[in-house]
Write an enzyme that holds these catalytic residues in place. Structure first.
Site, PDB file in Angstrom:
ATOM      1  N   LYS A 273      42.035  50.588  36.894  1.00  0.00           N
ATOM      2  CA  LYS A 273      42.470  50.260  38.251  1.00  0.00           C
ATOM      3  C   LYS A 273      42.274  51.475  39.165  1.00  0.00           C
ATOM      4  O   LYS A 273      42.279  52.606  38.695  1.00  0.00           O
ATOM      5  CB  LYS A 273      43.964  49.900  38.242  1.00  0.00           C
ATOM      6  CG  LYS A 273      44.295  48.571  37.607  1.00  0.00           C
ATOM      7  CD  LYS A 273      45.801  48.321  37.646  1.00  0.00           C
ATOM      8  CE  LYS A 273      46.171  47.004  36.985  1.00  0.00           C
ATOM      9  NZ  LYS A 273      45.679  45.814  37.714  1.00  0.00           N
ATOM     10  N   ASP A 343      41.131  44.671  32.288  1.00  0.00           N
ATOM     11  CA  ASP A 343      42.301  44.582  33.152  1.00  0.00           C
ATOM     12  C   ASP A 343      42.895  43.175  33.167  1.00  0.00           C
ATOM     13  O   ASP A 343      43.991  42.963  33.676  1.00  0.00           O
ATOM     14  CB  ASP A 343      41.926  45.031  34.578  1.00  0.00           C
ATOM     15  CG  ASP A 343      43.142  45.365  35.423  1.00  0.00           C
ATOM     16  OD1 ASP A 343      44.254  45.479  34.856  1.00  0.00           O
ATOM     17  OD2 ASP A 343      42.976  45.527  36.646  1.00  0.00           O
ATOM     18  N   GLU A 345      44.318  41.753  30.830  1.00  0.00           N
ATOM     19  CA  GLU A 345      44.900  41.943  29.498  1.00  0.00           C
ATOM     20  C   GLU A 345      46.117  41.051  29.239  1.00  0.00           C
ATOM     21  O   GLU A 345      46.417  40.725  28.097  1.00  0.00           O
ATOM     22  CB  GLU A 345      45.306  43.418  29.317  1.00  0.00           C
ATOM     23  CG  GLU A 345      46.680  43.819  29.875  1.00  0.00           C
ATOM     24  CD  GLU A 345      46.830  43.658  31.382  1.00  0.00           C
ATOM     25  OE1 GLU A 345      45.802  43.618  32.083  1.00  0.00           O
ATOM     26  OE2 GLU A 345      47.966  43.543  31.870  1.00  0.00           O
ATOM     27  N   ARG A 347      46.743  37.917  29.802  1.00  0.00           N
ATOM     28  CA  ARG A 347      46.470  36.617  29.182  1.00  0.00           C
ATOM     29  C   ARG A 347      46.132  36.769  27.694  1.00  0.00           C
ATOM     30  O   ARG A 347      46.347  35.839  26.924  1.00  0.00           O
ATOM     31  CB  ARG A 347      45.353  35.904  29.960  1.00  0.00           C
ATOM     32  CG  ARG A 347      44.051  36.653  30.017  1.00  0.00           C
ATOM     33  CD  ARG A 347      43.136  36.152  31.140  1.00  0.00           C
ATOM     34  NE  ARG A 347      43.578  36.613  32.447  1.00  0.00           N
ATOM     35  CZ  ARG A 347      42.980  36.284  33.602  1.00  0.00           C
ATOM     36  NH1 ARG A 347      41.938  35.468  33.598  1.00  0.00           N
ATOM     37  NH2 ARG A 347      43.439  36.732  34.747  1.00  0.00           N
TER      38      ARG A 347
HETATM   39  N1  BES Z   1      49.154  43.228  35.864  1.00  0.00           N
HETATM   40  C1  BES Z   1      48.059  42.764  36.617  1.00  0.00           C
HETATM   41  C2  BES Z   1      48.442  41.785  37.708  1.00  0.00           C
HETATM   42  C3  BES Z   1      49.323  42.307  38.814  1.00  0.00           C
HETATM   43  C4  BES Z   1      48.756  42.705  40.017  1.00  0.00           C
HETATM   44  C5  BES Z   1      50.688  42.327  38.687  1.00  0.00           C
HETATM   45  C6  BES Z   1      49.564  43.157  41.041  1.00  0.00           C
HETATM   46  C7  BES Z   1      51.497  42.777  39.717  1.00  0.00           C
HETATM   47  C8  BES Z   1      50.920  43.183  40.899  1.00  0.00           C
HETATM   48  C9  BES Z   1      47.061  42.082  35.696  1.00  0.00           C
HETATM   49  O1  BES Z   1      47.001  42.554  34.401  1.00  0.00           O
HETATM   50  C10 BES Z   1      45.700  42.269  36.293  1.00  0.00           C
HETATM   51  O2  BES Z   1      45.274  43.380  36.371  1.00  0.00           O
HETATM   52  N2  BES Z   1      45.066  41.176  36.677  1.00  0.00           N
HETATM   53  C11 BES Z   1      43.763  41.211  37.257  1.00  0.00           C
HETATM   54  C12 BES Z   1      42.967  40.101  36.667  1.00  0.00           C
HETATM   55  C13 BES Z   1      41.517  40.126  37.029  1.00  0.00           C
HETATM   56  C14 BES Z   1      40.830  41.301  36.376  1.00  0.00           C
HETATM   57  C15 BES Z   1      40.891  38.822  36.606  1.00  0.00           C
HETATM   58  C16 BES Z   1      43.923  41.041  38.753  1.00  0.00           C
HETATM   59  O3  BES Z   1      44.759  40.257  39.176  1.00  0.00           O
HETATM   60  O4  BES Z   1      43.199  41.709  39.499  1.00  0.00           O
HETATM   61 ZN    ZN Z   2      48.712  43.408  33.697  1.00  0.00          ZN
HETATM   62 MN    MN Z   3      45.699  44.185  34.200  1.00  0.00          MN
END
Ligand code: BES
Ligand code: ZN
Ligand code: MN
Length: 493
Positions: A273, A343, A345, A347
């Site tokens: 990230k 990222d 992860e 799921r």
């Molecule tokens: N933990 C994050 C989602 C998240 C984002 C939680 C903001 C709280 C606040 C999750 O693991 C993630 O990174 N999701 C990605 C998925 C994508 C790579 C398909 C996302 O939402 O960008």
């Molecule tokens: Zn996450």
């Molecule tokens: Mn993530």
């Protein structure tokens, strides 16, 4: 400590008395406050504007307690009302007004809340709001302590239903506070094994009967075929855990499984990230925290329904041992997943948790996860999403409405399944960029078979990075606990 009193608020030996005011046109009117000394009542109605009192929701003002035994009168806004606690909206208004007041009053010892409380419904709302507002996370630096002695002023002090409501509010607030504490804890202190220890400690501290904690460590996870947890956790020096918290009462009417996402820190892994805002990813375990404390609360209340909580715990880190984009992992039960983005992860670990939960054939599975940034884009910071089978989704929406949490129903469009096709495995872990929250739901759906199921995405509401409001502090909010507990209670009755 919280108690009920029917004593005239002017006579109470406390530091502050809280009174509610309604906005009426351009003026403000105290409600349910015949006891208010004439001088104070006049000040509020006549000088409201000059004192900055408009009655708006979340507005809290302090006045000298002239004519009161307490040094301070605290005026909290109830908006336009109505304050009918038998309706979800009225109850939430009471929760917010009492929560906002108690949030302001840290550092004081004893506070009486004298909002209109003619019955047990009102007592429940006021007690919940007050306790939820009286929260501080004090682990890492000294700060004013929350109010430790609370009195709820009510004509129903002798009503057994009001006493029961108070006891329930205490259990509920302890569960929400426990969830917030875990979310707020720094990720160097809360890693998967530490979380598993915290689960054992919470169960022990509750003293409740019928609870059992089982911890699968990284070896047991590998042996058990939990490829999602193993894959996500392998980049961290702190290995993953799957924690099962089972509550089995003597007489159970049904069995509900709760599955929580417990990424103790989500750096994104190799698909790392951006640095800006990454610190908020210590909250990526809010679902698992909510599950733990909901199960403990169900046991403390002795609900006649079996509840099994599954905490899917891992730290998502980039390193020489981390999983790579293009790795293929095998989820428990045999489904293979191509990891196109490390990222995505949540799921992966949730898939293992859902499979484990479904193996026990519960009547209902509810999962709760900070799963997607797309959830925040779709619904903002205060509204969570719920997807799943129609009945289960409706059950969650209803429970949330009664509990005063905002959960909005979202679809699982079948066309999005195509985006999850992989050239080399059964599934890819990412799909269409648009509708990302729904795609994540579609992914999880692959692992629940025909079990009634609801998926709660709490990415936005679980962690408040902005300002405090009502009974909601900055940081961990504890969202989901009240909805899940309410759902279990209605299944139990
Ligand atoms: N933990 C994050 C989602 C998240 C984002 C939680 C903001 C709280 C606040 C999750 O693991 C993630 O990174 N999701 C990605 C998925 C994508 C790579 C398909 C996302 O939402 O960008
Ligand atoms: Zn996450
Ligand atoms: Mn993530």
């Amino acid at each position: 400590m919280i108690s009920l009193t029917s004593t005239d608020p002017t006579q109470l030996d406390v530091d502050a008395v809280v009174v509610g005011v309604l906005t009426q046109g351009t003026s403000v009117v105290p409600v349910g406050a015949d006891w208010l000394p004439a001088e104070l009542a006049r000040q509020i109605t006549q000088d409201g504007a000059r004192l900055g009192i408009t009655g708006a929701v979340d507005e809290v003002r302090r006045l000298p307690g002239t004519g009161l035994r307490a040094a301070t009168l605290v005026v909290t806004g109830l908006g336009d009302g109505p304050v009918d606690a038998s309706t979800p909206a009225g109850a939430e208004l009471l929760r917010r007004a009492s929560g906002a007041a108690l949030r302001e009053l840290t550092g004081l010892d004893a506070v009486a809340v004298a909002l209109p409380a003619p019955d047990a419904d009102a007592v429940a709302a006021i007690a919940e709001g007050s306790l939820l507002g009286a929260y501080a996370f004090v682990r890492y630096h000294a700060q004013d302590a929350p109010v430790s002695r609370l009195e709820v002023v009510t004509d129903a002090a002798d009503d057994p239903a009001a006493t029961a409501a108070l006891a329930r509010a205490e259990v509920l607030a302890a569960a929400v506070h426990g969830t917030r504490d875990l979310v707020n804890t720094a990720p160097n202190d809360l890693y998967p094994a530490a979380f598993a220890d915290a689960a054992k400690a919470a169960v022990k501290a509750s003293g409740a009967k019928g609870l059992k904690v089982t911890v699968l460590d990284e070896k047991a996870l590998a042996a058990g075929g939990y490829g999602g947890l193993v894959g996500v956790g392998q980049g961290s020096a702190r290995p993953p855990r799957l924690v099962k918290v089972a509550y089995a009462p003597a007489k159970a009417s049904g069995h509900v499984a709760l599955v929580g996402k417990g990424i103790t820190f989500d750096s994104g892994g190799i698909s790392i990230k951006p640095a800006a805002g990454m610190e908020a990813m210590k909250s990526d375990m809010a679902g698992a925290a909510a599950v733990l404390h909901t199960v403990v609360a169900a046991a403390r209340l002795g609900l006649p329904v079996a509840v099994t909580g599954w905490l899917c715990l891992a730290e998502n880190m980039p390193s020489g041992t981390a999983q790579r984009p293009s790795d293929v992992v095998t989820i428990r039960g045999g489904t293979t997943v191509e990891v196109l983005n490390t990222d995505a992860e949540g799921r992966l670990v949730m898939a293992d948790g859902l499979v484990a939960a479904v193996e026990e054939k519960p009547d209902l599975v509810v999962d709760i996860a900070t799963l997607t940034g797309a959830q925040v884009v779709a619904l903002g910071h205060r509204v969570s999403a719920v997807m799943g089978t129609d009945d289960a989704r409706g059950e969650v929406v209803d429970a949330a409405h009664r509990a005063g949490e905002q959960f909005w129903p979202m679809p699982l469009p079948t066309d999005l399944r195509a985006g999850l096709k992989s050239k080399v495995a059964d599934l890819a872990n990412i799909g269409d960029r648009f509708g990302g929250m729904l795609t994540a739901g579609i992914f999880l759906q692959e692992f629940v078979g025909s079990t009634p199921w609801a998926h709660l995405d709490i990415a936005g509401p679980s962690f408040n990075e902005r300002t405090a409001f009502g009974y909601t502090p900055v940081g961990g909010t504890g969202v989901g606990v009240r909805t899940l507990l309410g759902l279990l209670e209605s299944r139990a009755s």
